[in-house]
Motif scaffolding. Structure first.
Motif, PDB file in Angstrom:
ATOM      1  N   ARG A 299       0.833  -1.204   0.000  1.00  0.00           N
ATOM      2  CA  ARG A 299       0.000   0.000   0.000  1.00  0.00           C
ATOM      3  C   ARG A 299       0.868   1.254   0.000  1.00  0.00           C
ATOM      4  NH1 ARG A 299      -3.295   2.731   3.836  1.00  0.00           N
ATOM      5  NH2 ARG A 299      -5.124   3.550   2.779  1.00  0.00           N
ATOM      6  N   HIS A 300       1.916   1.250   0.822  1.00  0.00           N
ATOM      7  CA  HIS A 300       2.840   2.389   0.869  1.00  0.00           C
ATOM      8  C   HIS A 300       3.600   2.514  -0.449  1.00  0.00           C
ATOM      9  CE1 HIS A 300       2.430   3.433   5.174  1.00  0.00           C
ATOM     10  NE2 HIS A 300       2.073   2.163   5.262  1.00  0.00           N
ATOM     11  N   LYS A 301       3.917   1.395  -1.061  1.00  0.00           N
ATOM     12  CA  LYS A 301       4.600   1.432  -2.367  1.00  0.00           C
ATOM     13  C   LYS A 301       3.720   2.114  -3.416  1.00  0.00           C
ATOM     14  CE  LYS A 301       7.623  -2.529  -1.683  1.00  0.00           C
ATOM     15  NZ  LYS A 301       8.939  -2.485  -2.251  1.00  0.00           N
ATOM     16  N   GLU A 302       2.407   1.893  -3.337  1.00  0.00           N
ATOM     17  CA  GLU A 302       1.487   2.558  -4.268  1.00  0.00           C
ATOM     18  C   GLU A 302       1.488   4.073  -4.045  1.00  0.00           C
ATOM     19  OE1 GLU A 302      -0.230   1.522  -6.997  1.00  0.00           O
ATOM     20  OE2 GLU A 302       0.970  -0.281  -6.698  1.00  0.00           O
ATOM     21  N   PHE A 303       1.495   4.479  -2.769  1.00  0.00           N
ATOM     22  CA  PHE A 303       1.574   5.916  -2.470  1.00  0.00           C
ATOM     23  C   PHE A 303       2.868   6.508  -3.023  1.00  0.00           C
ATOM     24  CE2 PHE A 303      -1.237   5.059   1.401  1.00  0.00           C
ATOM     25  CZ  PHE A 303      -2.351   5.656   0.845  1.00  0.00           C
ATOM     26  N   ILE A 304       3.963   5.795  -2.859  1.00  0.00           N
ATOM     27  CA  ILE A 304       5.266   6.265  -3.356  1.00  0.00           C
ATOM     28  C   ILE A 304       5.245   6.374  -4.878  1.00  0.00           C
ATOM     29  CG2 ILE A 304       7.704   5.608  -3.614  1.00  0.00           C
ATOM     30  CD1 ILE A 304       7.499   4.510  -0.694  1.00  0.00           C
ATOM     31  N   LYS A 305       4.628   5.411  -5.528  1.00  0.00           N
ATOM     32  CA  LYS A 305       4.506   5.429  -6.989  1.00  0.00           C
ATOM     33  C   LYS A 305       3.739   6.674  -7.458  1.00  0.00           C
ATOM     34  CE  LYS A 305       3.041   2.077 -10.490  1.00  0.00           C
ATOM     35  NZ  LYS A 305       2.329   0.798 -10.621  1.00  0.00           N
ATOM     36  N   LEU A 306       2.604   6.957  -6.809  1.00  0.00           N
ATOM     37  CA  LEU A 306       1.797   8.137  -7.163  1.00  0.00           C
ATOM     38  C   LEU A 306       2.567   9.428  -6.863  1.00  0.00           C
ATOM     39  CD1 LEU A 306      -1.690   7.018  -5.800  1.00  0.00           C
ATOM     40  CD2 LEU A 306      -1.026   7.273  -8.200  1.00  0.00           C
ATOM     41  N   LEU A 307       3.238   9.474  -5.735  1.00  0.00           N
ATOM     42  CA  LEU A 307       4.018  10.652  -5.360  1.00  0.00           C
ATOM     43  C   LEU A 307       5.136  10.892  -6.367  1.00  0.00           C
ATOM     44  CD1 LEU A 307       4.454  12.794  -3.031  1.00  0.00           C
ATOM     45  CD2 LEU A 307       6.230  11.235  -2.221  1.00  0.00           C
ATOM     46  N   SER A 308       5.808   9.839  -6.786  1.00  0.00           N
ATOM     47  CA  SER A 308       6.897   9.956  -7.760  1.00  0.00           C
ATOM     48  C   SER A 308       6.398  10.471  -9.099  1.00  0.00           C
ATOM     49  CB  SER A 308       7.582   8.596  -7.949  1.00  0.00           C
ATOM     50  OG  SER A 308       8.168   8.171  -6.747  1.00  0.00           O
ATOM     51  N   LYS A 309       5.244   9.974  -9.543  1.00  0.00           N
ATOM     52  CA  LYS A 309       4.651  10.458 -10.799  1.00  0.00           C
ATOM     53  C   LYS A 309       4.289  11.929 -10.693  1.00  0.00           C
ATOM     54  CE  LYS A 309       2.657   6.190 -12.612  1.00  0.00           C
ATOM     55  NZ  LYS A 309       1.417   5.472 -12.931  1.00  0.00           N
ATOM     56  N   SER A 310       3.709  12.299  -9.569  1.00  0.00           N
ATOM     57  CA  SER A 310       3.302  13.684  -9.356  1.00  0.00           C
ATOM     58  C   SER A 310       4.516  14.618  -9.307  1.00  0.00           C
ATOM     59  CB  SER A 310       2.497  13.777  -8.052  1.00  0.00           C
ATOM     60  OG  SER A 310       1.955  15.048  -7.892  1.00  0.00           O
ATOM     61  N   CYS A 311       5.596  14.170  -8.707  1.00  0.00           N
ATOM     62  CA  CYS A 311       6.825  14.963  -8.659  1.00  0.00           C
ATOM     63  C   CYS A 311       7.420  15.094 -10.055  1.00  0.00           C
ATOM     64  CB  CYS A 311       7.826  14.325  -7.701  1.00  0.00           C
ATOM     65  SG  CYS A 311       9.350  15.270  -7.503  1.00  0.00           S
ATOM     66  N   LEU A 312       7.443  14.012 -10.807  1.00  0.00           N
ATOM     67  CA  LEU A 312       7.995  14.018 -12.157  1.00  0.00           C
ATOM     68  C   LEU A 312       7.246  15.013 -13.051  1.00  0.00           C
ATOM     69  CD1 LEU A 312      10.076  12.759 -14.057  1.00  0.00           C
ATOM     70  CD2 LEU A 312       8.409  10.977 -14.579  1.00  0.00           C
ATOM     71  N   LYS A 313       5.917  15.115 -12.873  1.00  0.00           N
ATOM     72  CA  LYS A 313       5.109  16.054 -13.658  1.00  0.00           C
ATOM     73  C   LYS A 313       5.254  17.490 -13.163  1.00  0.00           C
ATOM     74  CE  LYS A 313       1.114  14.078 -13.144  1.00  0.00           C
ATOM     75  NZ  LYS A 313      -0.314  13.757 -13.243  1.00  0.00           N
ATOM     76  N   GLY A 314       5.875  17.685 -11.998  1.00  0.00           N
ATOM     77  CA  GLY A 314       6.028  19.025 -11.436  1.00  0.00           C
ATOM     78  C   GLY A 314       4.841  19.463 -10.592  1.00  0.00           C
ATOM     79  N   ASP A 315       3.950  18.533 -10.254  1.00  0.00           N
ATOM     80  CA  ASP A 315       2.772  18.862  -9.453  1.00  0.00           C
ATOM     81  C   ASP A 315       3.052  18.838  -7.952  1.00  0.00           C
ATOM     82  OD1 ASP A 315       1.378  19.036 -11.810  1.00  0.00           O
ATOM     83  OD2 ASP A 315       0.505  17.032 -11.651  1.00  0.00           O
ATOM     84  N   THR A 316       4.069  18.113  -7.556  1.00  0.00           N
ATOM     85  CA  THR A 316       4.419  17.946  -6.147  1.00  0.00           C
ATOM     86  C   THR A 316       5.909  18.179  -5.966  1.00  0.00           C
ATOM     87  OG1 THR A 316       2.665  16.319  -5.798  1.00  0.00           O
ATOM     88  CG2 THR A 316       4.468  16.276  -4.221  1.00  0.00           C
ATOM     89  N   ILE A 317       6.264  18.829  -4.872  1.00  0.00           N
ATOM     90  CA  ILE A 317       7.672  18.954  -4.495  1.00  0.00           C
ATOM     91  C   ILE A 317       7.894  18.002  -3.333  1.00  0.00           C
ATOM     92  CG2 ILE A 317       9.442  20.473  -3.537  1.00  0.00           C
ATOM     93  CD1 ILE A 317       8.270  22.705  -5.181  1.00  0.00           C
ATOM     94  N   VAL A 318       8.952  17.226  -3.423  1.00  0.00           N
ATOM     95  CA  VAL A 318       9.258  16.242  -2.388  1.00  0.00           C
ATOM     96  C   VAL A 318      10.514  16.679  -1.651  1.00  0.00           C
ATOM     97  CG1 VAL A 318       9.817  13.821  -1.913  1.00  0.00           C
ATOM     98  CG2 VAL A 318       8.185  14.395  -3.734  1.00  0.00           C
ATOM     99  N   TYR A 319      10.417  16.654  -0.332  1.00  0.00           N
ATOM    100  CA  TYR A 319      11.559  16.947   0.532  1.00  0.00           C
ATOM    101  C   TYR A 319      11.970  15.647   1.207  1.00  0.00           C
ATOM    102  CZ  TYR A 319      10.286  21.798  -0.211  1.00  0.00           C
ATOM    103  OH  TYR A 319      10.013  23.011  -0.789  1.00  0.00           O
TER     104      TYR A 319
END
Length: 161
Positions: free
Chosen positions: A25-45
């Motif tokens: 389940r956490h891996k799915e969240f990480i996958k979505l977060l990574s896609k969102s960061c790649l598109k520039g929609d999310t900044i990850v710290y």
């Protein structure tokens, strides 16, 4: 013990973050977060201890019922670091440090553009209670999508003179 916070924008973090958990389940969240960061929609710290990732948080702009917000898309602490208090992080847990960091970021942003809340959607009731008790988040039920969010009202630093 040396802590370092790294900022990632428009980056593919999937390979860097996916092995930090064994929970699918956490891996799915990480996958979505990574896609969102790649598109520039999310900044990850990403927070590191001596070059080892110990936790990370994703932040994005959002709007709930016409209220401008900063959304905590996902917060993750590597299991072996959970519940530990670190002197070098102002005697905070990693999750507390990352949320405090997010609040400071939101205040900085509010001083430049319209912003009212820092929000998140807790993963479970235990986390909901933790966020409410530890950070004084408040529940808010969206009128549009019927989702319950937790929010902190962001106070600006008034330098209007």
């Amino acid at each position: 013990m040396h802590f370092k916070l790294e900022k990632y924008t428009s980056s593919n973090l999937f390979l860097k973050l996916i092995n930090l958990t064994n929970d699918n389940r956490h891996k799915e969240f990480i996958k979505l977060l990574s896609k969102s960061c790649l598109k520039g929609d999310t900044i990850v710290y990403v927070l590191k201890i001596d070059d080892e990732i110990c936790g990370f948080i994703g932040l994005s702009a959002s709007k709930i019922d016409s209220i401008p917000c900063i959304n905590i898309d996902y917060l993750h602490v590597v299991e072996k670091y959970r519940k530990n208090i670190f002197e070098n992080l102002n005697n905070q847990k990693i999750s507390e440090f990352l949320i405090s960091f997010s609040i400071k970021k939101a205040v900085d942003i509010k001083n430049s553009v319209g912003l009212r809340w820092l929000i998140l959607t807790p993963d479970n009731e235990e986390l909901e209670k933790y966020y409410i008790d530890s950070f004084e988040f408040t529940k808010y039920k969206s009128k549009k999508d019927d989702v319950v969010y937790l929010f902190i009202a962001i106070k600006s630093i008034n330098n209007d003179g």
